[in-house]
Scaffold this active site. Structure first.
Site, PDB file in Angstrom:
ATOM      1  N   ASP A  50      37.441 -15.598  35.087  1.00  0.00           N
ATOM      2  CA  ASP A  50      38.878 -15.671  35.347  1.00  0.00           C
ATOM      3  C   ASP A  50      39.589 -15.283  34.050  1.00  0.00           C
ATOM      4  O   ASP A  50      39.401 -15.937  33.011  1.00  0.00           O
ATOM      5  CB  ASP A  50      39.251 -17.099  35.781  1.00  0.00           C
ATOM      6  N   GLY A  71      41.829  -5.731  35.630  1.00  0.00           N
ATOM      7  CA  GLY A  71      41.939  -7.028  36.293  1.00  0.00           C
ATOM      8  C   GLY A  71      43.347  -7.594  36.231  1.00  0.00           C
ATOM      9  O   GLY A  71      44.047  -7.447  35.235  1.00  0.00           O
ATOM     10  N   TYR A 135      56.046  -7.938  38.394  1.00  0.00           N
ATOM     11  CA  TYR A 135      54.801  -7.186  38.168  1.00  0.00           C
ATOM     12  C   TYR A 135      55.023  -6.125  37.078  1.00  0.00           C
ATOM     13  O   TYR A 135      54.250  -6.045  36.110  1.00  0.00           O
ATOM     14  CB  TYR A 135      54.347  -6.559  39.492  1.00  0.00           C
ATOM     15  N   CYS A 165      46.882   5.829  42.324  1.00  0.00           N
ATOM     16  CA  CYS A 165      45.504   6.341  42.250  1.00  0.00           C
ATOM     17  C   CYS A 165      44.808   6.057  43.569  1.00  0.00           C
ATOM     18  O   CYS A 165      44.419   4.920  43.855  1.00  0.00           O
ATOM     19  CB  CYS A 165      44.776   5.701  41.066  1.00  0.00           C
ATOM     20  N   ARG A 173      56.390  10.491  48.268  1.00  0.00           N
ATOM     21  CA  ARG A 173      56.537  10.036  46.872  1.00  0.00           C
ATOM     22  C   ARG A 173      55.291  10.361  46.046  1.00  0.00           C
ATOM     23  O   ARG A 173      55.371  10.715  44.875  1.00  0.00           O
ATOM     24  CB  ARG A 173      56.828   8.522  46.873  1.00  0.00           C
TER      25      ARG A 173
HETATM   26  P1  NAI Z   1      43.321  -4.533  42.915  1.00  0.00           P
HETATM   27  O1  NAI Z   1      44.294  -5.617  43.251  1.00  0.00           O
HETATM   28  O2  NAI Z   1      42.580  -3.897  44.025  1.00  0.00           O
HETATM   29  O3  NAI Z   1      42.264  -5.079  41.846  1.00  0.00           O
HETATM   30  C1  NAI Z   1      42.593  -6.016  40.850  1.00  0.00           C
HETATM   31  C2  NAI Z   1      41.396  -6.917  40.654  1.00  0.00           C
HETATM   32  O4  NAI Z   1      41.738  -7.902  39.671  1.00  0.00           O
HETATM   33  C3  NAI Z   1      40.989  -7.684  41.929  1.00  0.00           C
HETATM   34  O5  NAI Z   1      39.642  -7.430  42.262  1.00  0.00           O
HETATM   35  C4  NAI Z   1      41.223  -9.139  41.589  1.00  0.00           C
HETATM   36  O6  NAI Z   1      40.259 -10.023  42.148  1.00  0.00           O
HETATM   37  C5  NAI Z   1      41.144  -9.122  40.056  1.00  0.00           C
HETATM   38  N1  NAI Z   1      41.852 -10.253  39.484  1.00  0.00           N
HETATM   39  C6  NAI Z   1      43.065 -10.746  39.846  1.00  0.00           C
HETATM   40  N2  NAI Z   1      43.348 -11.836  39.123  1.00  0.00           N
HETATM   41  C7  NAI Z   1      42.306 -12.047  38.297  1.00  0.00           C
HETATM   42  C8  NAI Z   1      42.006 -13.026  37.314  1.00  0.00           C
HETATM   43  N3  NAI Z   1      42.841 -14.042  37.042  1.00  0.00           N
HETATM   44  N4  NAI Z   1      40.827 -12.924  36.657  1.00  0.00           N
HETATM   45  C9  NAI Z   1      39.956 -11.928  36.930  1.00  0.00           C
HETATM   46  N5  NAI Z   1      40.191 -10.965  37.841  1.00  0.00           N
HETATM   47  C10 NAI Z   1      41.349 -11.025  38.518  1.00  0.00           C
HETATM   48  O7  NAI Z   1      44.146  -3.443  42.077  1.00  0.00           O
HETATM   49  P2  NAI Z   1      43.769  -1.915  41.837  1.00  0.00           P
HETATM   50  O8  NAI Z   1      44.554  -1.092  42.768  1.00  0.00           O
HETATM   51  O9  NAI Z   1      42.311  -1.739  41.746  1.00  0.00           O
HETATM   52  O10 NAI Z   1      44.419  -1.697  40.393  1.00  0.00           O
HETATM   53  C11 NAI Z   1      43.680  -1.943  39.211  1.00  0.00           C
HETATM   54  C12 NAI Z   1      44.650  -2.052  38.054  1.00  0.00           C
HETATM   55  O11 NAI Z   1      45.402  -0.860  37.944  1.00  0.00           O
HETATM   56  C13 NAI Z   1      45.653  -3.204  38.199  1.00  0.00           C
HETATM   57  O12 NAI Z   1      45.872  -3.783  36.933  1.00  0.00           O
HETATM   58  C14 NAI Z   1      46.917  -2.504  38.672  1.00  0.00           C
HETATM   59  O13 NAI Z   1      48.067  -3.203  38.252  1.00  0.00           O
HETATM   60  C15 NAI Z   1      46.794  -1.147  37.995  1.00  0.00           C
HETATM   61  N6  NAI Z   1      47.474  -0.092  38.737  1.00  0.00           N
HETATM   62  C16 NAI Z   1      46.920   0.399  39.894  1.00  0.00           C
HETATM   63  C17 NAI Z   1      47.536   1.412  40.579  1.00  0.00           C
HETATM   64  C18 NAI Z   1      46.910   2.049  41.782  1.00  0.00           C
HETATM   65  O14 NAI Z   1      47.402   3.102  42.216  1.00  0.00           O
HETATM   66  N7  NAI Z   1      45.854   1.473  42.358  1.00  0.00           N
HETATM   67  C19 NAI Z   1      48.835   1.945  40.140  1.00  0.00           C
HETATM   68  C20 NAI Z   1      49.327   1.349  38.920  1.00  0.00           C
HETATM   69  C21 NAI Z   1      48.644   0.374  38.248  1.00  0.00           C
HETATM   70  C1  15L Z   2      50.981   0.033  41.449  1.00  0.00           C
HETATM   71  O1  15L Z   2      51.233  -0.399  40.324  1.00  0.00           O
HETATM   72  C2  15L Z   2      50.142  -0.728  42.403  1.00  0.00           C
HETATM   73  O2  15L Z   2      49.119  -1.442  41.726  1.00  0.00           O
HETATM   74  C3  15L Z   2      49.528   0.141  43.474  1.00  0.00           C
HETATM   75  O3  15L Z   2      49.035  -0.703  44.495  1.00  0.00           O
HETATM   76  C4  15L Z   2      50.513   1.145  44.039  1.00  0.00           C
HETATM   77  O4  15L Z   2      51.491   0.486  44.773  1.00  0.00           O
HETATM   78  C5  15L Z   2      51.134   1.956  42.917  1.00  0.00           C
HETATM   79  O5  15L Z   2      51.637   1.139  41.874  1.00  0.00           O
HETATM   80  C6  15L Z   2      52.280   2.868  43.385  1.00  0.00           C
HETATM   81  O6  15L Z   2      53.375   2.771  42.848  1.00  0.00           O
HETATM   82  O7  15L Z   2      52.036   3.698  44.273  1.00  0.00           O
END
Ligand code: NAI
Ligand code: 15L
Length: 265
Positions: A50, A71, A135, A165, A173
């Protein structure tokens, strides 16, 4: 070849993708999350943790020579949830990195740091923060911690303001915000092997014809995204209605996140 790369948030959407794409890029991939990580494959070690637990994060970072920090809370949630994972979590990570030889950190920041800029604007690295929720505020906190640890201790970080991503752009968008999985992977490799990184913000977007963000300040890294959302326009046009000009998704760079309420639970 790096010895050990740590991926936090390895059970999440991007973590699962990078777990595959970074396989073989280091002798060991250390994968961490609070959620289930499945079984370890060869060359992987699973370390549940965590991020809000400082002692656990201190142990997690030991012996790593690169960190991809994914994370945390990845969408708008209550301040309490965001505080634990994204504020205390980032503090714990940077303190642990300082203690364990300052491995380079790829920090997954977000376009929601600047979400209230209009889509008609073109932004470079000097753009004003305009977060579209707590956020986004938490990602600004993360970027600030990275800046502090660089100036005070020399800790190097890439602050990747990821757009969207996903395997393919999914809506209008995303013609601007799309960041292909391969381009994100090549950026991480570049960051870990660049002679100099400093503390550099990089817009996490592909080579999109319709992009809003200028990465020329980071040209010294030598990273060049290759994918282009324009290759998918026909598919989007066939499946997604064009939004009206006053809808958040078509007005603000952060899209629908600007419509989120302040969440209290
Ligand atoms: P996601 O929500 O699928 O993965 C985040 C992971 O962090 C989850 O597996 C969750 O269990 C873990 N997590 C949450 N709280 C935690 C804690 N206290 N300790 C340990 N692990 C914890 O998000 P995703 O889409 O994979 O994004 C990954 C990162 O990239 C995030 O930080 C997100 O903010 C950032 N991001 C993602 C974007 C996207 O397009 N997917 C866009 C912009 C930023
Ligand atoms: C983010 O920061 C989020 O983690 C992702 O889930 C998407 O919503 C992304 O931005 C976005 O703006 O498309």
């Amino acid at each position: 070849m790096m010895n050990r790369i740590l991926i936090t948030g390895a059970a999440g959407q991007l973590g699962r993708m990078l777990r595959g794409k970074l396989r073989g890029k280091a002798t060991v991939l250390r994968l961490s999350d609070i959620a289930d990580l499945g079984e370890a494959a060869e060359g992987e070690e699973l370390v549940p943790c965590d991020l809000s637990d400082g002692d656990a994060v201190m142990d997690l970072v030991k012996d790593c020579d690169g960190i991809v920090h994914l994370g945390g809370i990845s969408v708008e949630r209550s301040f309490d949830l965001i505080e634990a994972a994204n504020l205390r979590g980032v503090y714990n990570l940077y303190e642990a990195a300082r203690h364990h030889g300052m491995p380079r950190i790829v920090f997954a920041s977000s376009n929601h740091t600047i979400g209230y800029h209009l889509q008609t604007e073109r932004l470079d690295h000097t753009a004003k923060y305009r977060p579209d929720g707590f956020y986004g505020v938490s990602k600004i906190f993360g970027e600030s911690v990275a800046s502090l640890y660089y100036d005070k201790f020399g800790q190097e970080s890439a602050l990747v303001r990821i757009g969207s991503c996903t395997p393919k752009p999914e809506n209008w968008r995303m013609l601007a915000t799309w960041f292909s999985e391969d381009d994100f992977t090549s950026l991480i490799e570049t960051v870990f092997h660049a002679p100099r990184l400093g503390c550099t913000m990089i817009w996490g977007a592909s080579n999109n014809d319709h992009g809003w963000w200028d990465n020329s300040h980071a040209a010294f890294l030598g990273w060049q995204p290759v994918d282009n959302s324009a290759d998918h326009i026909a598919e989007i046009a066939a499946t997604v209605p064009v939004p009206g000009p006053d809808e958040a998704v078509a007005k603000y760079q952060g899209g629908v996140f600007t419509d989120n309420p302040i969440i209290r639970d």
